[in-house]
Design a protein around this motif. Structure first.
Motif, PDB file in Angstrom:
ATOM      1  N   VAL A 234      -7.605  14.713  12.073  1.00 15.94           N
ATOM      2  CA  VAL A 234      -7.926  13.057  12.512  1.00 15.94           C
ATOM      3  C   VAL A 234      -8.511  12.296  11.263  1.00 15.94           C
ATOM      4  O   VAL A 234      -8.099  11.260  10.757  1.00 15.94           O
ATOM      5  CB  VAL A 234      -8.567  12.883  13.777  1.00 15.94           C
ATOM      6  CG1 VAL A 234      -8.809  11.300  14.165  1.00 15.94           C
ATOM      7  CG2 VAL A 234      -7.776  13.641  14.869  1.00 15.94           C
ATOM      8  N   THR A 235      -9.414  13.071  10.902  1.00 16.06           N
ATOM      9  CA  THR A 235     -10.495  12.569   9.621  1.00 16.06           C
ATOM     10  C   THR A 235      -9.461  12.393   8.439  1.00 16.06           C
ATOM     11  O   THR A 235      -9.504  11.383   7.581  1.00 16.06           O
ATOM     12  CB  THR A 235     -11.386  13.465   9.344  1.00 16.06           C
ATOM     13  OG1 THR A 235     -12.265  13.397  10.281  1.00 16.06           O
ATOM     14  CG2 THR A 235     -12.096  12.907   8.149  1.00 16.06           C
ATOM     15  N   LEU A 236      -8.388  13.251   8.239  1.00 16.12           N
ATOM     16  CA  LEU A 236      -7.707  13.171   7.077  1.00 16.12           C
ATOM     17  C   LEU A 236      -6.454  11.893   7.119  1.00 16.12           C
ATOM     18  O   LEU A 236      -6.244  11.092   6.373  1.00 16.12           O
ATOM     19  CB  LEU A 236      -6.744  14.449   6.841  1.00 16.12           C
ATOM     20  CG  LEU A 236      -7.561  15.651   6.104  1.00 16.12           C
ATOM     21  CD1 LEU A 236      -6.814  16.797   6.367  1.00 16.12           C
ATOM     22  CD2 LEU A 236      -8.138  15.267   4.869  1.00 16.12           C
ATOM     23  N   GLN A 237      -6.057  11.839   8.533  1.00 18.13           N
ATOM     24  CA  GLN A 237      -5.085  10.573   8.742  1.00 18.13           C
ATOM     25  C   GLN A 237      -6.156   9.223   8.690  1.00 18.13           C
ATOM     26  O   GLN A 237      -5.289   8.438   8.110  1.00 18.13           O
ATOM     27  CB  GLN A 237      -4.891  10.590  10.280  1.00 18.13           C
ATOM     28  CG  GLN A 237      -3.780  11.801  10.453  1.00 18.13           C
ATOM     29  CD  GLN A 237      -3.365  12.116  11.694  1.00 18.13           C
ATOM     30  OE1 GLN A 237      -4.116  11.591  12.774  1.00 18.13           O
ATOM     31  NE2 GLN A 237      -2.342  12.611  12.196  1.00 18.13           N
ATOM     32  N   ILE A 238      -7.182   9.198   8.924  1.00 16.64           N
ATOM     33  CA  ILE A 238      -8.129   8.027   8.815  1.00 16.64           C
ATOM     34  C   ILE A 238      -8.135   7.844   7.218  1.00 16.64           C
ATOM     35  O   ILE A 238      -8.062   6.659   6.727  1.00 16.64           O
ATOM     36  CB  ILE A 238      -9.670   8.196   9.374  1.00 16.64           C
ATOM     37  CG1 ILE A 238      -9.206   8.266  10.995  1.00 16.64           C
ATOM     38  CG2 ILE A 238     -10.353   7.130   9.054  1.00 16.64           C
ATOM     39  CD1 ILE A 238     -10.548   8.519  11.594  1.00 16.64           C
ATOM     40  N   LEU A 239      -8.547   8.907   6.475  1.00 16.40           N
ATOM     41  CA  LEU A 239      -8.733   8.683   4.974  1.00 16.40           C
ATOM     42  C   LEU A 239      -7.467   8.283   4.377  1.00 16.40           C
ATOM     43  O   LEU A 239      -7.432   7.324   3.471  1.00 16.40           O
ATOM     44  CB  LEU A 239      -9.299  10.068   4.546  1.00 16.40           C
ATOM     45  CG  LEU A 239     -10.655  10.345   4.974  1.00 16.40           C
ATOM     46  CD1 LEU A 239     -11.142  11.755   4.224  1.00 16.40           C
ATOM     47  CD2 LEU A 239     -11.822   9.458   4.348  1.00 16.40           C
ATOM     48  N   ALA A 240      -6.343   8.734   4.763  1.00 14.49           N
ATOM     49  CA  ALA A 240      -4.982   8.532   4.059  1.00 14.49           C
ATOM     50  C   ALA A 240      -4.803   6.818   4.550  1.00 14.49           C
ATOM     51  O   ALA A 240      -4.337   5.995   3.687  1.00 14.49           O
ATOM     52  CB  ALA A 240      -3.994   9.340   4.791  1.00 14.49           C
ATOM     53  N   ARG A 241      -4.892   6.508   5.662  1.00 19.09           N
ATOM     54  CA  ARG A 241      -4.695   5.158   5.980  1.00 19.09           C
ATOM     55  C   ARG A 241      -5.871   4.187   5.112  1.00 19.09           C
ATOM     56  O   ARG A 241      -5.160   3.124   4.662  1.00 19.09           O
ATOM     57  CB  ARG A 241      -5.013   4.857   7.482  1.00 19.09           C
ATOM     58  CG  ARG A 241      -4.770   3.364   7.893  1.00 19.09           C
ATOM     59  CD  ARG A 241      -3.654   3.044   7.533  1.00 19.09           C
ATOM     60  NE  ARG A 241      -3.270   1.496   8.036  1.00 19.09           N
ATOM     61  CZ  ARG A 241      -2.112   0.692   7.659  1.00 19.09           C
ATOM     62  NH1 ARG A 241      -1.358   1.190   6.677  1.00 19.09           N
ATOM     63  NH2 ARG A 241      -2.266  -0.560   7.730  1.00 19.09           N
TER      64      ARG A 241
END
Length: 257
Positions: A234-241
């Protein structure tokens, strides 16, 4: 829409202004206060009123707490999810970049508090329960330690995880468009430790397991507990966004700062 790259320094300053750390500060303080009060309550009434489930003292200090905990464990997540859904953003397609960034950072802070609650529930209080079983002879499945662990600390982190999921689903375009597999694994996985409690207590009632904590009936807690590692997905998805919103030049400027 990415922030214009022609003014990366100014964009970096604007990005810094969207950071609001008050939620994580107040949330952490509130969580630690709850943990401290629970541990103090155990210290005061665990041994003095928690060894005989047929005593009036047990009914007063522990049965009443159990009944209140069961009610709140159902009512609290329902109220939280209901509030988040009722107040959802119905115009996410018009969400500004700054506001989306702020909400992404709020989600990160929510996940931090959720992770702390996971530690206290699945580590501290769970290990405390193991120690209780190995040192005290119990005449009920609803021991003082079990009440605090399974019916307060577990529903607490489950409610926080559910709240984080619905916050993202109702306020962030990236998560509103579909279902994040990492988020589903995180929320549903750790929630499943609660149904596993019933399976676990059935095993304790059927067999003598209080000194065999490596037994198969306890593997479910480990299996579902390790699903908390999905928080990194989830953190990687947030950082990508966030990277898509800010742009590479702003990211470099923020890194230099």
């Amino acid at each position: 829409m990415p922030i214009a790259k022609t003014d990366s320094a100014g964009a970096a300053q604007r990005a810094a202004r969207v950071v609001d750390t008050k939620p994580v500060v107040f949330g952490t303080i509130a969580l630690m206060l709850v943990v401290a009060l629970l541990r103090l309550y155990e210290q005061l009434f665990g041994w003095s009123a928690g060894l005989d489930s047929f005593s009036p003292e047990f009914q007063l200090y522990w049965t009443n707490l159990l009944e209140a905990a069961v009610f709140l464990s159902v009512a609290t997540p329902m109220a939280l999810v209901g509030y988040l859904w009722r107040t959802r953003d119905r115009k996410l397609e018009k969400l500004s970049t700054a506001l989306e960034l702020r909400r992404l950072l709020y989600l990160v802070q929510w996940l931090v508090i959720f992770s702390l609650a996971l530690f206290w529930g699945l580590s501290f209080f769970s290990e405390q329960t193991a120690v209780w079983h190995m040192t005290a002879v119990r005449d009920t499945d609803f021991t003082p330690s079990n009440i605090v662990t399974f019916y307060i600390s577990y529903p607490l982190f489950a409610a926080l995880g559910l709240g984080a999921f619905f916050y993202a689903k109702t306020r962030l375009p990236f998560f509103a468009k579909g279902y994040s597999l990492a988020f589903l694994i995180l929320v549903v996985g750790v929630f499943m430790t609660i149904p596993n409690v019933g399976f676990n207590e059935w095993g304790h009632t059927s067999w003598s397991m209080d000194e065999g904590f490596a037994g198969p009936l306890h593997w479910g807690f480990v299996f579902f507990g390790w699903m908390s590692l999905a928080v990194f997905g989830v953190t990687l998805q947030i950082l990508a966004r966030m990277r898509a919103l800010l742009g590479s030049e702003v990211i470099e400027e923020l890194r230099r700062r």
